[in-house]
Motif scaffolding. Structure first.
Motif, PDB file in Angstrom:
ATOM      1  N   HIS A 155       0.848  -1.193   0.000  1.00 53.34           N
ATOM      2  CA  HIS A 155       0.000   0.000   0.000  1.00 53.34           C
ATOM      3  C   HIS A 155       0.882   1.242   0.000  1.00 53.34           C
ATOM      4  CE1 HIS A 155       0.444   0.233   4.446  1.00 53.34           C
ATOM      5  NE2 HIS A 155      -0.156   1.427   4.411  1.00 53.34           N
ATOM      6  N   THR A 156       0.348   2.316  -0.559  1.00 55.02           N
ATOM      7  CA  THR A 156       1.138   3.482  -0.910  1.00 55.02           C
ATOM      8  C   THR A 156       0.426   4.749  -0.466  1.00 55.02           C
ATOM      9  OG1 THR A 156       1.864   2.236  -2.864  1.00 55.02           O
ATOM     10  CG2 THR A 156       2.364   4.566  -2.843  1.00 55.02           C
ATOM     11  N   ALA A 157       1.204   5.811  -0.197  1.00 55.31           N
ATOM     12  CA  ALA A 157       0.631   7.078   0.240  1.00 55.31           C
ATOM     13  C   ALA A 157       1.380   8.239  -0.392  1.00 55.31           C
ATOM     14  CB  ALA A 157       0.677   7.194   1.763  1.00 55.31           C
ATOM     15  N   ALA A 158       0.671   9.332  -0.617  1.00 53.62           N
ATOM     16  CA  ALA A 158       1.265  10.548  -1.175  1.00 53.62           C
ATOM     17  C   ALA A 158       0.620  11.762  -0.522  1.00 53.62           C
ATOM     18  CB  ALA A 158       1.077  10.594  -2.694  1.00 53.62           C
ATOM     19  N   ILE A 159       1.425  12.801  -0.270  1.00 50.25           N
ATOM     20  CA  ILE A 159       0.946  14.029   0.356  1.00 50.25           C
ATOM     21  C   ILE A 159       1.156  15.195  -0.599  1.00 50.25           C
ATOM     22  CG2 ILE A 159       1.214  15.607   2.314  1.00 50.25           C
ATOM     23  CD1 ILE A 159       2.369  13.286   3.903  1.00 50.25           C
ATOM     24  N   THR A 160       0.142  16.045  -0.718  1.00 50.56           N
ATOM     25  CA  THR A 160       0.267  17.236  -1.552  1.00 50.56           C
ATOM     26  C   THR A 160       0.882  18.380  -0.754  1.00 50.56           C
ATOM     27  OG1 THR A 160      -1.893  18.157  -0.977  1.00 50.56           O
ATOM     28  CG2 THR A 160      -1.832  16.527  -2.763  1.00 50.56           C
ATOM     29  N   SER A 178      -0.405  21.098  -0.039  1.00 49.07           N
ATOM     30  CA  SER A 178      -1.394  21.682   0.871  1.00 49.07           C
ATOM     31  C   SER A 178      -1.706  20.763   2.054  1.00 49.07           C
ATOM     32  CB  SER A 178      -2.684  22.001   0.113  1.00 49.07           C
ATOM     33  OG  SER A 178      -3.246  20.821  -0.434  1.00 49.07           O
ATOM     34  N   GLY A 179      -1.077  19.588   2.101  1.00 50.76           N
ATOM     35  CA  GLY A 179      -1.239  18.691   3.238  1.00 50.76           C
ATOM     36  C   GLY A 179      -2.322  17.647   3.097  1.00 50.76           C
ATOM     37  N   GLU A 180      -2.869  17.474   1.889  1.00 50.21           N
ATOM     38  CA  GLU A 180      -3.860  16.416   1.673  1.00 50.21           C
ATOM     39  C   GLU A 180      -3.147  15.077   1.515  1.00 50.21           C
ATOM     40  OE1 GLU A 180      -6.019  17.613  -1.789  1.00 50.21           O
ATOM     41  OE2 GLU A 180      -7.375  18.912  -0.658  1.00 50.21           O
ATOM     42  N   LEU A 181      -3.723  14.021   2.096  1.00 52.18           N
ATOM     43  CA  LEU A 181      -3.135  12.686   2.036  1.00 52.18           C
ATOM     44  C   LEU A 181      -3.980  11.778   1.161  1.00 52.18           C
ATOM     45  CD1 LEU A 181      -1.116  10.500   3.020  1.00 52.18           C
ATOM     46  CD2 LEU A 181      -2.641  10.124   4.978  1.00 52.18           C
ATOM     47  N   TYR A 182      -3.324  11.056   0.247  1.00 51.23           N
ATOM     48  CA  TYR A 182      -3.981  10.100  -0.637  1.00 51.23           C
ATOM     49  C   TYR A 182      -3.323   8.738  -0.450  1.00 51.23           C
ATOM     50  CZ  TYR A 182      -6.048  14.124  -2.970  1.00 51.23           C
ATOM     51  OH  TYR A 182      -6.757  15.276  -3.243  1.00 51.23           O
ATOM     52  N   THR A 183      -4.138   7.676  -0.472  1.00 51.25           N
ATOM     53  CA  THR A 183      -3.622   6.321  -0.305  1.00 51.25           C
ATOM     54  C   THR A 183      -4.225   5.397  -1.347  1.00 51.25           C
ATOM     55  OG1 THR A 183      -5.369   5.753   1.279  1.00 51.25           O
ATOM     56  CG2 THR A 183      -3.306   6.601   2.192  1.00 51.25           C
ATOM     57  N   TRP A 184      -3.539   4.284  -1.605  1.00 52.32           N
ATOM     58  CA  TRP A 184      -4.062   3.256  -2.501  1.00 52.32           C
ATOM     59  C   TRP A 184      -3.286   1.953  -2.275  1.00 52.32           C
ATOM     60  CZ3 TRP A 184      -1.194   7.462  -3.944  1.00 52.32           C
ATOM     61  CH2 TRP A 184       0.008   7.241  -4.609  1.00 52.32           C
ATOM     62  N   GLY A 185      -3.791   0.868  -2.840  1.00 54.62           N
ATOM     63  CA  GLY A 185      -3.124  -0.426  -2.703  1.00 54.62           C
ATOM     64  C   GLY A 185      -3.938  -1.420  -1.900  1.00 54.62           C
ATOM     65  N   ARG A 186      -3.246  -2.286  -1.173  1.00 53.57           N
ATOM     66  CA  ARG A 186      -3.884  -3.403  -0.486  1.00 53.57           C
ATOM     67  C   ARG A 186      -4.795  -2.935   0.649  1.00 53.57           C
ATOM     68  NH1 ARG A 186      -0.633  -8.875   1.377  1.00 53.57           N
ATOM     69  NH2 ARG A 186      -2.457 -10.189   1.705  1.00 53.57           N
ATOM     70  N   GLU A 187      -5.972  -3.511   0.727  1.00 50.54           N
ATOM     71  CA  GLU A 187      -6.937  -3.212   1.784  1.00 50.54           C
ATOM     72  C   GLU A 187      -7.830  -4.436   1.955  1.00 50.54           C
ATOM     73  OE1 GLU A 187      -8.628  -2.534   4.494  1.00 50.54           O
ATOM     74  OE2 GLU A 187      -8.232  -0.407   4.122  1.00 50.54           O
ATOM     75  N   GLU A 188      -7.662  -5.123   3.086  1.00 54.48           N
ATOM     76  CA  GLU A 188      -8.383  -6.362   3.337  1.00 54.48           C
ATOM     77  C   GLU A 188      -9.272  -6.279   4.569  1.00 54.48           C
ATOM     78  OE1 GLU A 188      -5.588  -9.853   1.678  1.00 54.48           O
ATOM     79  OE2 GLU A 188      -4.682  -8.686   3.294  1.00 54.48           O
ATOM     80  N   GLY A 189      -9.800  -5.073   4.802  1.00 54.56           N
ATOM     81  CA  GLY A 189     -10.691  -4.902   5.933  1.00 54.56           C
ATOM     82  C   GLY A 189     -10.019  -4.389   7.186  1.00 54.56           C
ATOM     83  N   ASP A 190      -8.679  -4.231   7.177  1.00 59.67           N
ATOM     84  CA  ASP A 190      -7.974  -3.739   8.359  1.00 59.67           C
ATOM     85  C   ASP A 190      -8.009  -2.219   8.453  1.00 59.67           C
ATOM     86  OD1 ASP A 190      -5.778  -2.924   6.525  1.00 59.67           O
ATOM     87  OD2 ASP A 190      -5.383  -5.066   6.460  1.00 59.67           O
ATOM     88  N   GLY A 191      -8.332  -1.545   7.348  1.00 55.88           N
ATOM     89  CA  GLY A 191      -8.463  -0.096   7.365  1.00 55.88           C
ATOM     90  C   GLY A 191      -7.190   0.675   7.118  1.00 55.88           C
ATOM     91  N   VAL A 226       4.216  10.970   6.066  1.00 53.05           N
ATOM     92  CA  VAL A 226       3.461   9.735   6.236  1.00 53.05           C
ATOM     93  C   VAL A 226       4.419   8.562   6.209  1.00 53.05           C
ATOM     94  CG1 VAL A 226       3.014   9.506   3.760  1.00 53.05           C
ATOM     95  CG2 VAL A 226       1.471   8.406   5.400  1.00 53.05           C
ATOM     96  N   ALA A 227       4.100   7.504   6.958  1.00 51.02           N
ATOM     97  CA  ALA A 227       4.872   6.264   6.942  1.00 51.02           C
ATOM     98  C   ALA A 227       3.900   5.092   6.852  1.00 51.02           C
ATOM     99  CB  ALA A 227       5.728   6.143   8.201  1.00 51.02           C
ATOM    100  N   CYS A 228       4.238   4.115   6.030  1.00 46.80           N
ATOM    101  CA  CYS A 228       3.389   2.944   5.828  1.00 46.80           C
ATOM    102  C   CYS A 228       4.008   1.733   6.498  1.00 46.80           C
ATOM    103  CB  CYS A 228       3.211   2.660   4.337  1.00 46.80           C
ATOM    104  SG  CYS A 228       2.366   3.964   3.418  1.00 46.80           S
ATOM    105  N   GLY A 229       3.275   1.127   7.429  1.00 47.00           N
ATOM    106  CA  GLY A 229       3.703  -0.127   8.016  1.00 47.00           C
ATOM    107  C   GLY A 229       3.174  -1.288   7.203  1.00 47.00           C
ATOM    108  N   GLY A 230       3.335  -2.491   7.717  1.00 53.44           N
ATOM    109  CA  GLY A 230       2.876  -3.647   6.965  1.00 53.44           C
ATOM    110  C   GLY A 230       1.383  -3.620   6.699  1.00 53.44           C
ATOM    111  N   PHE A 231       0.586  -3.304   7.754  1.00 49.45           N
ATOM    112  CA  PHE A 231      -0.861  -3.309   7.623  1.00 49.45           C
ATOM    113  C   PHE A 231      -1.483  -2.086   8.300  1.00 49.45           C
ATOM    114  CE2 PHE A 231       0.783  -7.597   7.563  1.00 49.45           C
ATOM    115  CZ  PHE A 231       0.147  -8.167   6.464  1.00 49.45           C
TER     116      PHE A 231
END
Length: 338
Positions: free
Chosen positions: A98-103, A105-118, A150-155
């Motif tokens: 899963h991946t994240a990007a910040i603009t 202006s401080g907006e956060l966008y995410t995409w990738g794996r999502e299996e119900g953990d949020g 932003v930092a992405c952990g395993g889940f």
């Protein structure tokens, strides 16, 4: 100063040799050249590159939609991510799936794996579009304040505001979120024990997190089974806890691998701890589990240069790499860039 994943000047290497066997201590990597670029982050599966202040490209493993290209297959050639943002991208992060990007202006966008953990933080109205993944970026609307990093952990995911407040969401079975319980989910919430502190950097491993505060102290929490928390034990920690072995040091930078951790001090020393099975901590003779920080010593070549001063470190699943300065000219360049 050069950082892997945090922008500025990056050192690149022109390899003059190859090594096919594991190395247990730090070794030089040929001839260094310096060039200006924007942040590069990645994992064993998914490299990301921010080419300039507005262009984000990625390639590699596309399972679960991690590339953000509306595909679920590998891509060998970098391709620009077409997101819904109208502002320029200033910061990026990935866990591999899963991946994240910040603009700006401080907006956060995410995409990738999502299996119900949020872990994406998008809420129930923006769930997976195929096989447990979301292949296009979505805005994290539940965050009430702009995000600086932003930092992405395993889940799970951690977001840091400009005011130094840390927000978290996602899986929490191993106390990854540091909230003192095992309640996870997609909705961002603050970590209670850090609310009165100013966090300046956050780093996530597979199931653990490090936070660096403005007084130079490092706190860790989550899964500790490989010693990655640095508390001289393999116990999990429910809430952020100061790493006492580093309490007398002023730390300026932190990093996490999957099950290992690192810290760079203001005096240029490098400390590492956690999983040492593949010699990734850079200290020969360690046990497979090193549960307290150890200083990494560098081989000194007979070349007339000064001692090693570590500037930054990046940690992978089974290896680490750091940027060092040795000559007076390098120190002058570094100081002028800070």
């Amino acid at each position: 100063m050069g950082f892997c994943g945090f922008g500025g000047k990056v050192m690149v290497v022109d390899l003059g040799w190859a090594m096919k066997t594991p190395c247990s201590g730090p070794s030089p990597m040929g001839f260094w050249r310096v060039f200006e670029c924007w942040p590069l982050v990645g994992s064993t599966l998914l490299p990301l590159l921010l080419l300039d202040k507005s262009s984000l490209v990625c390639r590699g493993y596309g399972g679960f939609g991690a590339l953000g290209h509306s595909v679920y297959t590998r891509e060998l050639v970098p391709r620009m991510v077409q997101g819904p943002w109208s502002d320029k991208i200033k910061h990026i992060a990935t866990s591999g799936t899963h991946t994240a990007a910040i603009t700006e202006s401080g907006e956060l966008y995410t995409w990738g794996r999502e299996e119900g953990d949020g872990r994406l933080g998008l809420g129930p109205e923006r769930g997976p579009d195929q096989a447990g993944g979301l292949s296009t970026p979505g805005k994290v609307k539940a965050l009430p304040v702009p995000v600086a990093a932003v930092a992405c952990g395993g889940f799970f995911t951690m977001a840091l505001t400009e005011q130094g407040q840390l927000w978290c969401w996602g899986a929490n079975a191993n106390y990854e979120l540091g909230t003192g319980d095992k309640v996870g989910g997609w909705r961002p919430r603050q970590i209670p024990s850090l609310e009165k502190l100013r966090v300046v950097q956050v780093a996530c491993g597979g199931y653990h997190t490090l936070a660096l505060t403005d007084d130079g102290k490092v706190r860790s929490w989550g899964h500790g089974g490989r010693g990655q928390l640095g508390h001289s034990s393999i116990q999990n920690e429910k809430v952020p806890k100061i790493i006492e072995a580093l309490a007398e040091e002023r730390v300026i930078s932190i990093a996490c691998g999957g099950t290992s951790s690192a810290a760079v001090t203001a005096t240029g020393n490098l400390y590492m701890w956690g999983n040492a099975k593949d010699s990734q901590l850079g200290v020969p003779g360690l046990p497979d589990i090193q549960s307290s920080p150890v200083q990494v010593n560098f081989l000194t070549e007979d070349d007339g240069l000064g001692p090693h001063r570590v500037l930054s470190v990046a940690v992978g699943a089974s290896h680490a790499i750091c940027l060092v300065s040795r000559s007076s000219s390098s120190n002058e360049l570094t100081n002028s860039d800070q």
